[in-house]
Design an enzyme around this catalytic site. Sequence first.
Site, PDB file in Angstrom:
ATOM      1  N   ASP A   1       0.910  -1.376  -0.119  1.00 29.05           N
ATOM      2  CA  ASP A   1      -0.026   0.078  -0.003  1.00 29.05           C
ATOM      3  C   ASP A   1       0.861   1.126  -0.043  1.00 29.05           C
ATOM      4  OD1 ASP A   1      -1.542   2.034   2.098  1.00 29.05           O
ATOM      5  OD2 ASP A   1      -2.478   1.385   0.246  1.00 29.05           O
TER       6      ASP A   1
ATOM      7  N   GLU B   1      -7.881  -3.141   2.374  1.00 26.89           N
ATOM      8  CA  GLU B   1      -7.479  -1.810   3.004  1.00 26.89           C
ATOM      9  C   GLU B   1      -8.510  -1.406   4.086  1.00 26.89           C
ATOM     10  OE1 GLU B   1      -5.106   0.583  -0.566  1.00 26.89           O
ATOM     11  OE2 GLU B   1      -7.253   0.669  -0.820  1.00 26.89           O
TER      12      GLU B   1
HETATM   13  P1  AFP Z   1      -1.146   4.220  -3.780  1.00 28.77           P
HETATM   14  O1  AFP Z   1      -0.857   2.651  -3.610  1.00 28.77           O
HETATM   15  O2  AFP Z   1      -1.457   4.289  -5.293  1.00 28.77           O
HETATM   16  O3  AFP Z   1       0.077   4.934  -3.735  1.00 28.77           O
HETATM   17  O4  AFP Z   1      -2.323   4.747  -3.197  1.00 28.77           O
HETATM   18  C1  AFP Z   1      -2.219   5.001  -1.868  1.00 28.77           C
HETATM   19  C2  AFP Z   1      -3.737   4.949  -0.946  1.00 28.77           C
HETATM   20  O5  AFP Z   1      -4.426   3.866  -1.629  1.00 28.77           O
HETATM   21  C3  AFP Z   1      -3.681   5.008   0.253  1.00 28.77           C
HETATM   22  O6  AFP Z   1      -2.296   4.526   0.824  1.00 28.77           O
HETATM   23  C4  AFP Z   1      -3.712   6.634   0.402  1.00 28.77           C
HETATM   24  O7  AFP Z   1      -4.406   6.813   1.610  1.00 28.77           O
HETATM   25  C5  AFP Z   1      -4.414   6.940  -0.787  1.00 28.77           C
HETATM   26  O8  AFP Z   1      -4.370   6.048  -1.784  1.00 28.77           O
HETATM   27  C6  AFP Z   1      -3.942   8.282  -1.342  1.00 28.77           C
HETATM   28  O9  AFP Z   1      -4.757   8.605  -2.465  1.00 28.77           O
HETATM   29  P2  AFP Z   1      -4.694  10.240  -3.068  1.00 28.77           P
HETATM   30  O10 AFP Z   1      -3.269   9.890  -3.852  1.00 28.77           O
HETATM   31  O11 AFP Z   1      -5.938  10.341  -3.602  1.00 28.77           O
HETATM   32  O12 AFP Z   1      -4.310  11.287  -2.071  1.00 28.77           O
END
Ligand code: AFP
Length: 339
Positions: free
Chosen positions: A112, A270
Site C-alpha cells: 500500500d 484496505e
Molecule cells: P497508492 O498505493 O497508489 O500509492 O495509493 C495509496 C492509497 O491507496 C492510500 O495509501 C492513500 O491513503 C491514498 O491512496 C492516497 O490517495 P490520493 O493519492 O488520492 O491522495
Amino acid sequence: MAAYSTLREHLTGWSGQDALRLAVADTILHLADAGIEMARIIAQGPLAGEMAAHRAGHGSGDMQKELDFVTNKIVTDALRKSPAAWMGSEEDEEAQALNAGAPLAVNVDPLDGSSNIDTNVSIGTIFSIMPAAGPAPLLQPGRNQLAAGYIIYGPQTAIVLTLGEGTHIFWLAPGTDDFLLASRNVQIPLATREYAVNASNFRYWDDPMKAYITDCMLGAGGPRNTSFNMRWIGSLVADTFRILTRGGIFLYPGDGRKGYTSGRLRLLYEASPIAMIVEQAGGACITGTERVLDVVPSALHQRVPLIFGSKTEVEEAGRCYSEARSPTGGAALFSQRCV
Ligand code: AFP
C-alpha cells in the site's frame, strides 16, 4: 533493552491448542517473515533496482509498479506455505486458490502506498484473515475477520496487529528477525483537532463532506470554536499509524470523479482490516452512513468511502451525513454546525 514478548510468543500464548487460532497464528508468522524480506528490499531504495518502474496495469486496475509485483510474489509464496485456502490480492484480478480444504481466506494489499516508493515515505502490507467459510470465502463483511493487521516499512519496521482482543504494535528489532511487543493495547484518543484528507478533491465532494471540512477549516472563529491542524501523507498505513499514536480523523469519501463515487480505498484489503484495527484501539470507522465492518462485499476490488479515527470526531463527521444539508447559501449556512 527491556524484555519484550516476541510476536511468536504472543501468538503461541493466544492460540493455545485451538486449531483455528493455530492456523491464524501460523499465517501471521509467515506474513511476518515475508515482511522482513520486503523490509530488506525496501530499505535498499534504488540500490535494489528500478522498484518504482511502471509495469502493465494489474488486478484492481491501477498502474502496477515493479515493487508491487515483487511484493505480491513474496506474499503469495508466504500464503502458499500457510493454512490458507484462498487469497485475494490487490495485484491479482481474480481470487487465487491456494491450499484446498485449508481453514482460512486472506485478503491482502501487498504494497500500500506504492506511489510513494521512490519518495522514501512509509509504505506497507495490509492483511485481513477470515475463516474460509461460505460460498465466497473472500467476500465476507469485516466483522467476520479473525485477525487483521499491517506491516509498515518506515524509519522503523513494525506490525500493527489485532486478533480481536485489542490492537498491539510489534517492532522489528534491527539486525534480527524478532518483532517485539513494545506497544500493547494501543488506544486512540477519543477527541482530536487533527484531520487527514486530500483537500485537493474538495470540489468533487458531496455536501456533508464539504460542510464537515469547512467547519474544521473555519477554526476557532467558526462553529467548532477551535482550531484544527491537517496532515495528509498519502499513504494509508502511515496516516493510520499517526492516528493510532496521537489520534486524528482520516477521511477519503466518495466524490464526483469518474470511478471514485465510492471513494478510492478498497473494502476487503484496505478498509476492513483498518476498521478492525481502529475499533479494537477504541476508535470508530464508518463509510459516512454505516459501520465499515458491516458492509457486505459484492466484488473483490470494490471501493468504499472511509472515515476513521478518534471516536467523537468520527461521530461528528457522521452527523454531517445524517443531517445532510446543502452548502449553498454562503458562509452563514456553513457557519452552522452539522448538528
Ligand atoms: P497508492 O498505493 O497508489 O500509492 O495509493 C495509496 C492509497 O491507496 C492510500 O495509501 C492513500 O491513503 C491514498 O491512496 C492516497 O490517495 P490520493 O493519492 O488520492 O491522495
